[in-house]
Design an enzyme around this catalytic site. Structure first.
Site, PDB file in Angstrom:
ATOM      1  N   HIS A   1       0.810  -1.226   0.000  1.00 50.85           N
ATOM      2  CA  HIS A   1       0.000   0.000   0.000  1.00 50.85           C
ATOM      3  C   HIS A   1       0.839   1.270   0.000  1.00 50.85           C
ATOM      4  O   HIS A   1       0.308   2.364  -0.125  1.00 50.85           O
ATOM      5  CB  HIS A   1      -0.944  -0.002   1.203  1.00 50.85           C
ATOM      6  CG  HIS A   1      -2.042  -1.024   1.061  1.00 50.85           C
ATOM      7  ND1 HIS A   1      -3.297  -0.693   0.631  1.00 50.85           N
ATOM      8  CD2 HIS A   1      -2.055  -2.362   1.237  1.00 50.85           C
ATOM      9  CE1 HIS A   1      -4.044  -1.782   0.568  1.00 50.85           C
ATOM     10  NE2 HIS A   1      -3.307  -2.819   0.935  1.00 50.85           N
TER      11      HIS A   1
ATOM     12  N   ASP B   1       3.500   9.664  -1.043  1.00 53.37           N
ATOM     13  CA  ASP B   1       2.295   8.953  -0.597  1.00 53.37           C
ATOM     14  C   ASP B   1       2.000   7.819  -1.572  1.00 53.37           C
ATOM     15  O   ASP B   1       1.983   8.034  -2.786  1.00 53.37           O
ATOM     16  CB  ASP B   1       1.109   9.940  -0.591  1.00 53.37           C
ATOM     17  CG  ASP B   1       0.048   9.570   0.434  1.00 53.37           C
ATOM     18  OD1 ASP B   1       0.022   8.400   0.858  1.00 53.37           O
ATOM     19  OD2 ASP B   1      -0.750  10.449   0.806  1.00 53.37           O
TER      20      ASP B   1
HETATM   21  C1  GDG Z   1      -1.947   4.135   3.286  1.00 53.79           C
HETATM   22  C2  GDG Z   1      -0.991   4.831   2.314  1.00 53.79           C
HETATM   23  C3  GDG Z   1      -2.721   4.608   0.544  1.00 53.79           C
HETATM   24  C4  GDG Z   1      -8.796  10.019   7.703  1.00 53.79           C
HETATM   25  N1  GDG Z   1      -9.169  10.730   8.759  1.00 53.79           N
HETATM   26  C5  GDG Z   1     -10.323  10.236   9.191  1.00 53.79           C
HETATM   27  C6  GDG Z   1     -10.681   9.192   8.369  1.00 53.79           C
HETATM   28  N2  GDG Z   1      -9.714   9.067   7.464  1.00 53.79           N
HETATM   29  C7  GDG Z   1      -9.695   8.066   6.393  1.00 53.79           C
HETATM   30  C8  GDG Z   1      -9.838   8.697   5.045  1.00 53.79           C
HETATM   31  C9  GDG Z   1      -9.136   7.687   4.146  1.00 53.79           C
HETATM   32  C10 GDG Z   1      -8.086   7.079   5.057  1.00 53.79           C
HETATM   33  O1  GDG Z   1      -8.437   7.406   6.384  1.00 53.79           O
HETATM   34  C11 GDG Z   1      -6.682   7.634   4.791  1.00 53.79           C
HETATM   35  O2  GDG Z   1      -6.198   7.035   3.655  1.00 53.79           O
HETATM   36  P1  GDG Z   1      -4.997   7.606   2.816  1.00 53.79           P
HETATM   37  O3  GDG Z   1      -4.902   6.863   1.566  1.00 53.79           O
HETATM   38  O4  GDG Z   1      -5.189   9.050   2.575  1.00 53.79           O
HETATM   39  O5  GDG Z   1      -3.673   7.454   3.719  1.00 53.79           O
HETATM   40  P2  GDG Z   1      -2.949   6.360   4.703  1.00 53.79           P
HETATM   41  O6  GDG Z   1      -3.681   6.163   5.949  1.00 53.79           O
HETATM   42  O7  GDG Z   1      -1.560   6.875   4.877  1.00 53.79           O
HETATM   43  O8  GDG Z   1      -2.930   4.978   3.899  1.00 53.79           O
HETATM   44  C12 GDG Z   1      -1.780   5.571   1.258  1.00 53.79           C
HETATM   45  C13 GDG Z   1      -3.547   3.811   1.528  1.00 53.79           C
HETATM   46  O9  GDG Z   1      -2.726   3.176   2.494  1.00 53.79           O
HETATM   47  C14 GDG Z   1      -4.377   2.752   0.811  1.00 53.79           C
HETATM   48  O10 GDG Z   1      -3.571   1.877   0.101  1.00 53.79           O
HETATM   49  O11 GDG Z   1      -3.597   5.375  -0.259  1.00 53.79           O
HETATM   50  O12 GDG Z   1      -0.908   6.153   0.335  1.00 53.79           O
HETATM   51  O13 GDG Z   1      -0.123   5.729   2.997  1.00 53.79           O
HETATM   52  O14 GDG Z   1     -10.017   6.688   3.744  1.00 53.79           O
HETATM   53  O15 GDG Z   1     -11.180   8.867   4.774  1.00 53.79           O
HETATM   54  N3  GDG Z   1     -11.823   8.492   8.518  1.00 53.79           N
HETATM   55  C15 GDG Z   1     -12.643   8.842   9.533  1.00 53.79           C
HETATM   56  N4  GDG Z   1     -12.317   9.828  10.398  1.00 53.79           N
HETATM   57  C16 GDG Z   1     -11.194  10.551  10.270  1.00 53.79           C
HETATM   58  O16 GDG Z   1     -10.913  11.432  11.067  1.00 53.79           O
HETATM   59  N5  GDG Z   1     -13.781   8.183   9.701  1.00 53.79           N
END
Ligand code: GDG
Length: 734
Positions: A166, A382
């Site tokens: 990921h 990212d």
């Molecule tokens: C890793 C990789 C890759 C965030 N704050 C809240 C919340 N979120 C949810 C968002 C989103 C998820 O968390 C964050 O996903 P990201 O992709 O932006 O980032 P990482 O956590 O670093 O994830 C990344 C991912 O894995 C998938 O392969 O895209 O690059 O680093 O879904 O909505 N959800 C809630 N409250 C929050 O305060 N409910």
């Protein structure tokens, strides 16, 4: 019935211990959603850590937890506090996470933590092995479990294993600094299919495979031991409909249904109608470029003061890994920056940054996405970034602007966003201005494109494509038509060998009887080999022929006093037992003076390559060269040579890390078929590893036992994995 096992560090649920009762709350993250259909399918299970350490559970409670989570089709891996400390906070997040995100300065290489990482990967493997049956499929997720595929494969060779990373896979220059790089890559290669978010990560991974493990890569397939490992990119999507629907319902919300946060946002929108809301949401992680974003916002207010009181940055930073020192420092740096900028610019009625350090429920996430005019997502690195995609999915009226860092994997498929370099503050400031002033029509055109793509390539589709591709890798194995020379095949061959009246064994030399050496002159036969050949040669009614592309002088030096049969120079020279060398093919070699200078120019331009001048052929060896450069050069040299030799009786052969130019009228195939006319053989065996041996396999009768060394496409009927196996096999004739 076969099942699919999903494995990730954390289970897609939270276990809440409330006094005497146990509460299981399913997670709603991207991965949990994407895997929903895979998990729900048949008797599929999910294996991972429950979030509770062994210390937090007494044996009785532990049983209760296991039972409760089993109802959710989950099985837990039991971890101690120390495991979590060393494996998760330690190695995963102080070594792999920073290294793979190009933060060399934060990367710690601690041997104890590496040992803990291996130990915990083994714990995961043990739970998988206790639950897996032949025919099942296992899908492993992410950087915490890079060793797991091979640990499972070692014990269960016949199951299908997929792995998805990921986070980014770094370039070779970064990855090579990792002390346990070979072991980590080999751990990953236990999978049949390795998935990455983008082609760039795939490319970096393949580059490390070629340079570090020196394996053959053919497009996106790696020949590894007796298997083909496929590598591909699968950009992860989101549950588009869920976000779209939630946003749609949100716009029709009655006043009394609105959240506290939404009311605050509404207040803001009403009191300052011409003010734009800029939103950012991320885990508080140094990869997300949070300080950069704040500084760029400051720069924007400095150079475009007309926007003071007309914009507000809402930053939601979700607490993450807060016991790792770099995250604590990031937290205090962020607090300080926000404080400084708010102090510098705030007026009686305006604070430029609203900063929330907490996680919010899903409804509030939707409040934020739907209220924001602009999303400003600026990671310095990212893997994908799902927030950018979620923002787009919630724009039901197709308004709004996404500003996205080109360092996020998502940027590769979101061209209609305004892409920025997160380190270029001028560019970010200008882009913010552009976004604020963007006409609605342009916003809608861009959104429409973005939405269409996201809707089509949802997270379910992502999971389906991965699973489909994993299934297809099973049929990939059947492309290697050769069967493994296993015990059963070997026994069958041996009984024919014993029953035969006259036997013939063709044995290739380099890469077959001896392993590859960087310098061909170092491939002298060892004592064990001489002994083995001597004993084979003593078997009655059995002809042992060493057949090689080597020149006869070399064999003369190495085997001068041996009375085996030899065919050298790809079939030009023959030496039968106790007789003199005899030329099978009369060849000219006056072409060499024209070809040699061409090869020399390639040697000059390709460090590590060299020319071997044989009597009747020229060989350009590239086994010591940089594998990627060599790959390019082999294509070039092939083109150049093919055009040069078109009017001559010459051919270009691609061997194992060598290109050889020789007369077309000789090859091992012709030499073998000529040999066959000498006697009535009722047992024929031939073994070899490279392209030149294919001629031999081709010419031999169907009843012959033809064996390829290595797992590649071949005309041989059987294969063995390596030269060690060759010796075992030859030993079995004794
Ligand atoms: C890793 C990789 C890759 C965030 N704050 C809240 C919340 N979120 C949810 C968002 C989103 C998820 O968390 C964050 O996903 P990201 O992709 O932006 O980032 P990482 O956590 O670093 O994830 C990344 C991912 O894995 C998938 O392969 O895209 O690059 O680093 O879904 O909505 N959800 C809630 N409250 C929050 O305060 N409910």
């Amino acid at each position: 019935m076969n099942k699919t096992i999903i494995v990730s560090n954390r289970l897609p649920l939270q276990v809440k211990l409330e006094e005497e009762s146990l509460n299981i709350v399913p997670s709603v993250g991207g991965l949990a959603t994407g895997m929903k259909s895979v998990h729900a399918d048949g008797n599929g299970i999910w294996i991972g850590w429950s979030g509770l350490t062994e210390e937090a559970l007494n044996p009785e409670l532990s049983k209760k937890v296991d039972k409760a989570i089993f109802k959710e089709k989950c099985v837990s891996v039991s971890l101690t506090e120390k495991d979590v400390e060393d494996f998760y906070f330690g190695f995963s997040n102080k070594t792999l996470w920073p290294l793979f995100h190009y933060f060399m300065e934060f990367t710690e290489f601690e041997r104890d933590q590496w040992i803990a990482y291996k130990k915990v990967n083994q714990k995961f493997a043990d739970v998988v092995l206790a639950n897996v049956n032949d025919g099942d499929t296992v899908w492993v997720h992410d950087y915490q479990l890079l060793l797991l595929p091979q640990l499972i494969r070692d014990k269960k060779p016949n199951i299908s294993i997929g792995f998805f990373l990921h986070i980014p896979f770094p370039s070779f220059e970064i990855f090579r600094t990792f002390p346990w790089r070979e072991e980590l890559l080999k751990g990953m290669l236990g999978a049949d299919l390795l998935g990455f978010h983008t082609y760039d990560y795939e490319r970096h991974f393949l580059s490390s495979i070629k340079r570090i493990l020196r394996l053959e890569v053919n497009f996106n397939e790696i020949a590894y031991r007796d298997r083909m490992v496929k590598v591909d990119s699968f950009p992860m999507g989101i549950d588009y409909n869920k976000f779209y629907k939630a946003a749609f319902e949100h716009t029709n919300q009655e006043e009394k249904e609105k959240s506290e946060l939404q009311r605050r946002l509404d207040d803001h929108i009403e009191t300052s109608q011409d003010t734009k809301l800029i939103l950012s949401i991320d885990r508080l992680d140094y990869t997300k470029g949070i300080p950069n974003r704040i500084r760029a916002f400051e720069h924007f207010l400095n150079i475009y003061p007309q926007f003071k009181e007309k914009v507000r940055l809402i930053m939601l930073a979700v607490p993450s890994r807060s016991n790792v020192p770099q995250y604590q420092k990031l937290k205090s740096d962020t607090d300080e920056l926000v404080g400084r900028i708010n102090g510098k610019f705030s007026t009686v009625s305006w604070t430029p940054i609203w900063y929330f350090y907490r996680s919010v429920p899903f409804e509030n996430l939707i409040d934020l996405y739907t209220s924001a005019d602009i999303a400003l997502i600026t990671p310095v690195r990212d893997g994908m970034n799902l927030v950018a995609k979620e923002y787009v999915a919630t724009r039901t009226k197709k308004d709004g602007v996404l500003i996205l860092s080109e360092m996020a994997g998502a940027a590769k498929e979101m061209n209609e966003a305004l892409l920025i370099n997160p380190n270029n503050f001028e560019q970010i400031a200008d882009t913010l201005k552009y976004a604020i002033e963007m006409p609605l029509e342009e916003q809608q055109t861009r959104m429409e494109f973005l939405q269409k793509r996201l809707e089509r390539y949802s997270v379910e589709k992502w999971a389906d494509e991965f699973m489909g591709s994993l299934k297809a890798t099973k049929s990939l194995d059947s492309l290697i038509v050769a069967k493994e020379m296993n015990k059963a095949n070997e026994n069958n061959m041996l009984s024919n060998f014993k029953a035969a009246k006259k036997r013939l064994l063709f044995l290739d030399y380099d890469g077959t009887l001896v392993g590859f050496k960087n310098n061909p002159a170092d491939a002298k036969p060892d004592e064990h080999l001489i002994n083995l050949l001597d004993r084979l040669n003593q078997i009655e009614n059995t002809d042992i022929v060493i057949i090689s592309g080597r020149d006869r002088e070399t064999f003369e030096t190495w085997y001068g006093n041996k009375n085996y049969h030899f065919i050298t120079d790809h079939g030009v020279w023959l030496k039968q037992k106790n007789k003199e060398w005899n030329m099978l093919e009369r060849l000219k070699n006056d072409w060499m003076e024209n070809i040699l200078p061409v090869l020399e120019t390639f040697v000059d331009r390709t460090p590590g390559t060299f020319i071997e001048k044989k009597k009747y052929s020229l060989a350009w060896h590239y086994r010591k060269a940089d594998p990627e450069l060599a790959q390019i050069r082999t294509i070039e040299i092939n083109t150049v040579l093919t055009s040069l030799i078109s009017n001559n009786d010459l051919s270009v052969l691609k061997g194992n890390k060598v290109i050889e130019i020789k007369s077309s009228s000789v090859n091992k195939g012709k030499a073998t078929s000529r040999w066959l006319t000498q006697d009535n053989y009722d047992f024929i065996f031939a073994i070899g590893d490279d392209w030149t041996d294919e001629y031999m396999f081709e010419e031999l009768p169907n009843t012959a036992y033809t064996v390829k060394v290595g797992v590649v496409k071949t005309k041989a009927k059987y294969y063995v994995k390596d030269t060690l196996k060759v010796r075992d096999l030859l030993n079995s004739f004794l």
